[in-house]
Design a protein around this motif. Structure first.
Motif, PDB file in Angstrom:
ATOM      1  N   GLN A 139       6.027 -30.071 -17.827  1.00 26.78           N
ATOM      2  CA  GLN A 139       5.363 -31.297 -18.304  1.00 26.78           C
ATOM      3  C   GLN A 139       5.361 -32.369 -17.228  1.00 26.78           C
ATOM      4  O   GLN A 139       4.371 -33.070 -17.033  1.00 26.78           O
ATOM      5  CB  GLN A 139       6.028 -31.822 -19.579  1.00 26.78           C
ATOM      6  N   ALA A 140       6.466 -32.509 -16.531  1.00 30.69           N
ATOM      7  CA  ALA A 140       6.549 -33.517 -15.461  1.00 30.69           C
ATOM      8  C   ALA A 140       5.536 -33.213 -14.364  1.00 30.69           C
ATOM      9  O   ALA A 140       4.874 -34.122 -13.854  1.00 30.69           O
ATOM     10  CB  ALA A 140       7.965 -33.571 -14.891  1.00 30.69           C
ATOM     11  N   ILE A 141       5.394 -31.952 -14.007  1.00 24.24           N
ATOM     12  CA  ILE A 141       4.422 -31.573 -12.969  1.00 24.24           C
ATOM     13  C   ILE A 141       3.003 -31.845 -13.458  1.00 24.24           C
ATOM     14  O   ILE A 141       2.192 -32.425 -12.735  1.00 24.24           O
ATOM     15  CB  ILE A 141       4.590 -30.090 -12.567  1.00 24.24           C
ATOM     16  N   ILE A 142       2.715 -31.450 -14.678  1.00 21.41           N
ATOM     17  CA  ILE A 142       1.362 -31.646 -15.236  1.00 21.41           C
ATOM     18  C   ILE A 142       1.034 -33.136 -15.326  1.00 21.41           C
ATOM     19  O   ILE A 142      -0.071 -33.561 -14.994  1.00 21.41           O
ATOM     20  CB  ILE A 142       1.236 -30.961 -16.616  1.00 21.41           C
ATOM     21  N   ASN A 143       2.006 -33.944 -15.737  1.00 21.86           N
ATOM     22  CA  ASN A 143       1.778 -35.381 -15.895  1.00 21.86           C
ATOM     23  C   ASN A 143       1.662 -36.132 -14.574  1.00 21.86           C
ATOM     24  O   ASN A 143       1.139 -37.234 -14.542  1.00 21.86           O
ATOM     25  CB  ASN A 143       2.895 -36.010 -16.736  1.00 21.86           C
ATOM     26  N   HIS A 144       2.175 -35.562 -13.490  1.00 26.02           N
ATOM     27  CA  HIS A 144       2.184 -36.270 -12.212  1.00 26.02           C
ATOM     28  C   HIS A 144       1.486 -35.501 -11.100  1.00 26.02           C
ATOM     29  O   HIS A 144       1.844 -35.634  -9.942  1.00 26.02           O
ATOM     30  CB  HIS A 144       3.638 -36.566 -11.787  1.00 26.02           C
ATOM     31  N   GLN A 145       0.494 -34.731 -11.429  1.00 24.27           N
ATOM     32  CA  GLN A 145      -0.154 -33.932 -10.394  1.00 24.27           C
ATOM     33  C   GLN A 145      -1.396 -34.613  -9.816  1.00 24.27           C
ATOM     34  O   GLN A 145      -2.312 -33.955  -9.360  1.00 24.27           O
ATOM     35  CB  GLN A 145      -0.459 -32.527 -10.899  1.00 24.27           C
ATOM     36  N   ASP A 146      -1.387 -35.922  -9.769  1.00 21.21           N
ATOM     37  CA  ASP A 146      -2.510 -36.657  -9.200  1.00 21.21           C
ATOM     38  C   ASP A 146      -2.783 -36.159  -7.784  1.00 21.21           C
ATOM     39  O   ASP A 146      -2.046 -36.459  -6.856  1.00 21.21           O
ATOM     40  CB  ASP A 146      -2.198 -38.165  -9.160  1.00 21.21           C
TER      41      ASP A 146
END
Length: 184
Positions: A139-146
């Motif tokens: 979830q952290a990767i998906i939420n911060h993959q800008d």
């Protein structure tokens, strides 16, 4: 091209991220690689020293007011080429797992059935915790993959961890069921 150990290549790879100090590298390892590749804190600085000596990275001193100077490491073109060359090489061997639960279970007839069940239940609980950690990391990767070019690859390795952990949980359930049926 000269060959290095896998820890050296792992640190070369980490230097492609924004982690460029020994401390940042250690944090990166603890948050990501540590789930599938162990590198001790004591290996980081000698490896960084080697990387610099070999011309794979250069070191620059960074100064911030009120803080001690710190060394920052940046890959050279030679370092990038060494990493690319290693990435393109075939895998030399399948990973060999050292798994204490399997070793204990292998000799399980010398242990009380209740102890074996307890061991498996505890292992399953640990695996479930690990699985939840993987879900949180995902979830952290998906939420911060800008525009994060690495995200897709990080998610691939995370998916592997999730799938193998889920398979181990399933194995625990089947094994526990089998042991329960044998006890009846």
């Amino acid at each position: 091209m000269k060959s290095y150990n896998d820890t050296t290549y792992a640190i070369l790879g980490i230097l492609t991220t924004e982690c460029n100090s020994g401390y940042a590298i250690k944090q990166f390892i603890d948050r990501s690689l540590n789930h599938f590749w162990k590198i001790s804190y004591g290996q980081i600085y000698p490896t960084l020293k080697l990387i610099v000596q070999e011309g794979l990275a250069e070191v620059r001193t960074s100064s911030n007011p009120g803080k001690p100077d710190r060394n920052e490491y940046y890959l050279t073109s030679k370092g990038i080429e060494a990493l690319k060359s290693w990435l393109e090489q075939p895998i030399e061997q399948l990973p060999v797992e050292r798994n204490e639960i399997l070793l204990k279970l292998f000799f399980g007839r010398y242990q009380a059935r209740e102890k074996t069940v307890s061991l498996l239940q505890d292992y399953k609980q640990e695996l479930e915790g690990r699985f939840q950690t993987y879900v949180s990391i995902e979830q952290a990767i998906i939420n911060h993959q800008d525009n994060e070019e690495d995200s897709m690859y990080w998610l691939f390795t995370l998916d592997y961890g999730k799938r193998t952990t889920k398979a181990a949980i399933d194995w625990c359930e089947v094994t526990l069921d089998t042991i329960s049926m044998e006890g009846d």
